[in-house]
Write a protein that holds these residues in place. Structure first.
Motif, PDB file in Angstrom:
ATOM      1  N   TYR A 117       5.876  11.685  -1.105  1.00 22.76           N
ATOM      2  CA  TYR A 117       6.223  11.550   0.313  1.00 22.76           C
ATOM      3  C   TYR A 117       5.548  12.602   1.191  1.00 22.76           C
ATOM      4  CZ  TYR A 117       9.014  11.370   4.567  1.00 22.76           C
ATOM      5  OH  TYR A 117       9.407  11.295   5.886  1.00 22.76           O
ATOM      6  N   ASP A 118       5.615  13.858   0.755  1.00 24.68           N
ATOM      7  CA  ASP A 118       5.139  14.949   1.613  1.00 24.68           C
ATOM      8  C   ASP A 118       3.643  14.859   1.894  1.00 24.68           C
ATOM      9  OD1 ASP A 118       7.669  16.080   1.876  1.00 24.68           O
ATOM     10  OD2 ASP A 118       7.449  17.248   0.039  1.00 24.68           O
ATOM     11  N   LEU A 119       2.853  14.450   0.906  1.00 24.40           N
ATOM     12  CA  LEU A 119       1.400  14.397   1.087  1.00 24.40           C
ATOM     13  C   LEU A 119       0.924  13.093   1.715  1.00 24.40           C
ATOM     14  CD1 LEU A 119       0.151  16.047  -2.234  1.00 24.40           C
ATOM     15  CD2 LEU A 119       0.366  17.093   0.027  1.00 24.40           C
ATOM     16  N   MET A 120       1.762  12.065   1.664  1.00 26.67           N
ATOM     17  CA  MET A 120       1.372  10.793   2.266  1.00 26.67           C
ATOM     18  C   MET A 120       1.360  10.904   3.789  1.00 26.67           C
ATOM     19  SD  MET A 120       3.326   7.093   2.176  1.00 26.67           S
ATOM     20  CE  MET A 120       4.040   7.240   3.819  1.00 26.67           C
ATOM     21  N   VAL A 136      13.737  13.542   1.025  1.00 24.54           N
ATOM     22  CA  VAL A 136      13.772  12.079   0.958  1.00 24.54           C
ATOM     23  C   VAL A 136      15.192  11.598   0.680  1.00 24.54           C
ATOM     24  CG1 VAL A 136      12.938  10.054  -0.298  1.00 24.54           C
ATOM     25  CG2 VAL A 136      11.359  11.902   0.276  1.00 24.54           C
ATOM     26  N   ARG A 137      15.912  12.294  -0.182  1.00 23.66           N
ATOM     27  CA  ARG A 137      17.307  11.912  -0.448  1.00 23.66           C
ATOM     28  C   ARG A 137      18.133  11.941   0.830  1.00 23.66           C
ATOM     29  NH1 ARG A 137      16.695  14.963  -5.151  1.00 23.66           N
ATOM     30  NH2 ARG A 137      17.741  16.769  -4.247  1.00 23.66           N
ATOM     31  N   GLU A 138      17.989  13.019   1.610  1.00 23.01           N
ATOM     32  CA  GLU A 138      18.744  13.146   2.859  1.00 23.01           C
ATOM     33  C   GLU A 138      18.346  12.048   3.848  1.00 23.01           C
ATOM     34  OE1 GLU A 138      17.906  17.087   4.138  1.00 23.01           O
ATOM     35  OE2 GLU A 138      18.919  18.015   2.422  1.00 23.01           O
ATOM     36  N   MET A 139      17.052  11.765   3.912  1.00 24.71           N
ATOM     37  CA  MET A 139      16.557  10.718   4.811  1.00 24.71           C
ATOM     38  C   MET A 139      17.168   9.370   4.440  1.00 24.71           C
ATOM     39  SD  MET A 139      12.645   9.332   5.013  1.00 24.71           S
ATOM     40  CE  MET A 139      12.764   8.434   3.470  1.00 24.71           C
ATOM     41  N   LEU A 140      17.192   9.064   3.148  1.00 18.75           N
ATOM     42  CA  LEU A 140      17.697   7.778   2.697  1.00 18.75           C
ATOM     43  C   LEU A 140      19.213   7.671   2.848  1.00 18.75           C
ATOM     44  CD1 LEU A 140      15.461   7.297  -0.453  1.00 18.75           C
ATOM     45  CD2 LEU A 140      15.290   6.064   1.714  1.00 18.75           C
ATOM     46  N   MET A 141      19.906   8.791   2.729  1.00 18.60           N
ATOM     47  CA  MET A 141      21.359   8.789   2.927  1.00 18.60           C
ATOM     48  C   MET A 141      21.721   8.361   4.344  1.00 18.60           C
ATOM     49  SD  MET A 141      23.121   9.696   0.172  1.00 18.60           S
ATOM     50  CE  MET A 141      24.626  10.538   0.659  1.00 18.60           C
ATOM     51  N   ARG A 142      20.796   8.591   5.278  1.00 15.90           N
ATOM     52  CA  ARG A 142      21.035   8.207   6.681  1.00 15.90           C
ATOM     53  C   ARG A 142      20.610   6.762   6.965  1.00 15.90           C
ATOM     54  NH1 ARG A 142      18.402  13.259   7.383  1.00 15.90           N
ATOM     55  NH2 ARG A 142      16.529  12.185   8.120  1.00 15.90           N
ATOM     56  N   ASN A 143      19.990   6.123   5.975  1.00 16.95           N
ATOM     57  CA  ASN A 143      19.473   4.769   6.160  1.00 16.95           C
ATOM     58  C   ASN A 143      20.531   3.766   5.673  1.00 16.95           C
ATOM     59  OD1 ASN A 143      18.109   2.249   5.753  1.00 16.95           O
ATOM     60  ND2 ASN A 143      16.160   3.329   5.750  1.00 16.95           N
ATOM     61  N   LYS A 160       7.012   7.504   9.624  1.00 14.56           N
ATOM     62  CA  LYS A 160       6.835   7.563   8.172  1.00 14.56           C
ATOM     63  C   LYS A 160       8.178   7.357   7.465  1.00 14.56           C
ATOM     64  CE  LYS A 160       5.737  11.379   5.481  1.00 14.56           C
ATOM     65  NZ  LYS A 160       4.861  12.451   4.938  1.00 14.56           N
ATOM     66  N   GLU A 161       9.240   7.912   8.027  1.00 11.69           N
ATOM     67  CA  GLU A 161      10.563   7.753   7.434  1.00 11.69           C
ATOM     68  C   GLU A 161      10.968   6.282   7.392  1.00 11.69           C
ATOM     69  OE1 GLU A 161      13.637  10.122   9.085  1.00 11.69           O
ATOM     70  OE2 GLU A 161      12.805  12.014   8.348  1.00 11.69           O
ATOM     71  N   GLU A 162      10.748   5.578   8.488  1.00 10.87           N
ATOM     72  CA  GLU A 162      11.108   4.156   8.529  1.00 10.87           C
ATOM     73  C   GLU A 162      10.277   3.364   7.526  1.00 10.87           C
ATOM     74  OE1 GLU A 162      10.776   0.300  11.479  1.00 10.87           O
ATOM     75  OE2 GLU A 162      10.944   2.279  12.399  1.00 10.87           O
ATOM     76  N   VAL A 164       0.842  -1.204   0.000  1.00 13.10           N
ATOM     77  CA  VAL A 164       0.000   0.000   0.000  1.00 13.10           C
ATOM     78  C   VAL A 164       0.875   1.251   0.000  1.00 13.10           C
ATOM     79  CG1 VAL A 164      -1.542   1.375   1.444  1.00 13.10           C
ATOM     80  CG2 VAL A 164      -2.047  -1.036   1.027  1.00 13.10           C
ATOM     81  N   THR A 165       1.937   1.235   0.784  1.00  9.11           N
ATOM     82  CA  THR A 165       2.830   2.394   0.855  1.00  9.11           C
ATOM     83  C   THR A 165       3.409   2.725  -0.512  1.00  9.11           C
ATOM     84  OG1 THR A 165       3.411   1.879   3.145  1.00  9.11           O
ATOM     85  CG2 THR A 165       4.932   3.303   1.935  1.00  9.11           C
TER      86      THR A 165
END
Length: 201
Positions: free
Chosen positions: A34-37, A118-125, A60-62, A24-25
């Motif tokens: 991402y922002d509106l979800m 989202v790019r920055e978030m994923l760079m930390r993952n 939401k990030e996870e 679903v995600t």
């Protein structure tokens, strides 16, 4: 006597629900970004309560990270399953075809290309980055091999070819053709592959 540990029904149900959440995600991300979800969107679409959703994913990030990790794992699995007798250009074409078909089915949101957050978030993952690097190494090797064989231009830096290849996976023309043309998905994929590897000649 089985050598495999038994998985309880409760754990099986938990895993199945988790897969449904990720399914679903992926669809919601493709449609809303991402922002509106919201987590409410996901919980409502799956048919569970928001507290139940948070038992699976703490934020939401996870959740988005895990959805994109699953997509990368799908790409890595696809590469492993490719016929070893295929040449490097055939492998690159096959993987791009896979990505385009997944995308046309609404299963491949290209968030990193459209959102700095989202790019920055994923760079930390770490899990995400390890898979990105693994896939990138495999694709880079294919590009270099194709250049050595004269199948791709030796005059172009490998990175130019590689990142142009990535760009084809998120070309907005795919959505426009699916929405506004009368072409089938098969035709869209065929034409997009021709443009990617042969240009407009």
């Amino acid at each position: 006597m089985s050598i495999f540990p038994k998985i309880s029904f409760k754990n099986q149900a938990f895993k199945l629900r988790e897969q449904a959440i990720l399914d679903v995600t992926t669809v919601v991300l493709s449609n809303k970004g991402y922002d509106l979800m919201t987590m409410d969107d996901i919980a409502g679409a799956v048919g569970i309560s928001k507290p139940s959703l948070y038992k699976h994913f703490k934020s939401k990030e996870e959740l988005v990270g895990e959805a994109l990790i699953r997509l990368l794992e799908g790409a890595l699995d696809y590469v492993v399953a490719l016929d070893a007798n295929l040449g490097p250009l055939q492998k690159l074409s096959a993987l791009l075809e896979w990505a385009l078909r997944v995308r046309l089915d609404g299963g491949l949101p290209f968030l990193p290309s459209t959102s700095a957050h989202v790019r920055e978030m994923l760079m930390r993952n770490l899990k995400y980055m390890l898979r990105v690097r693994k896939l990138n190494r495999q694709l880079e090797a294919m590009v270099e091999q194709a250049q050595e064989q004269g199948l791709l231009s030796r005059d172009l830096p490998t990175d130019v070819i590689l990142f142009s290849y990535y760009a084809r996976t998120c070309d907005p023309a795919v959505e426009y053709l699916q929405k506004y043309s009368k072409m089938s998905n098969d035709d869209i994929v065929r034409h997009m592959l021709k443009v990617a590897f042969e240009g407009f000649r």
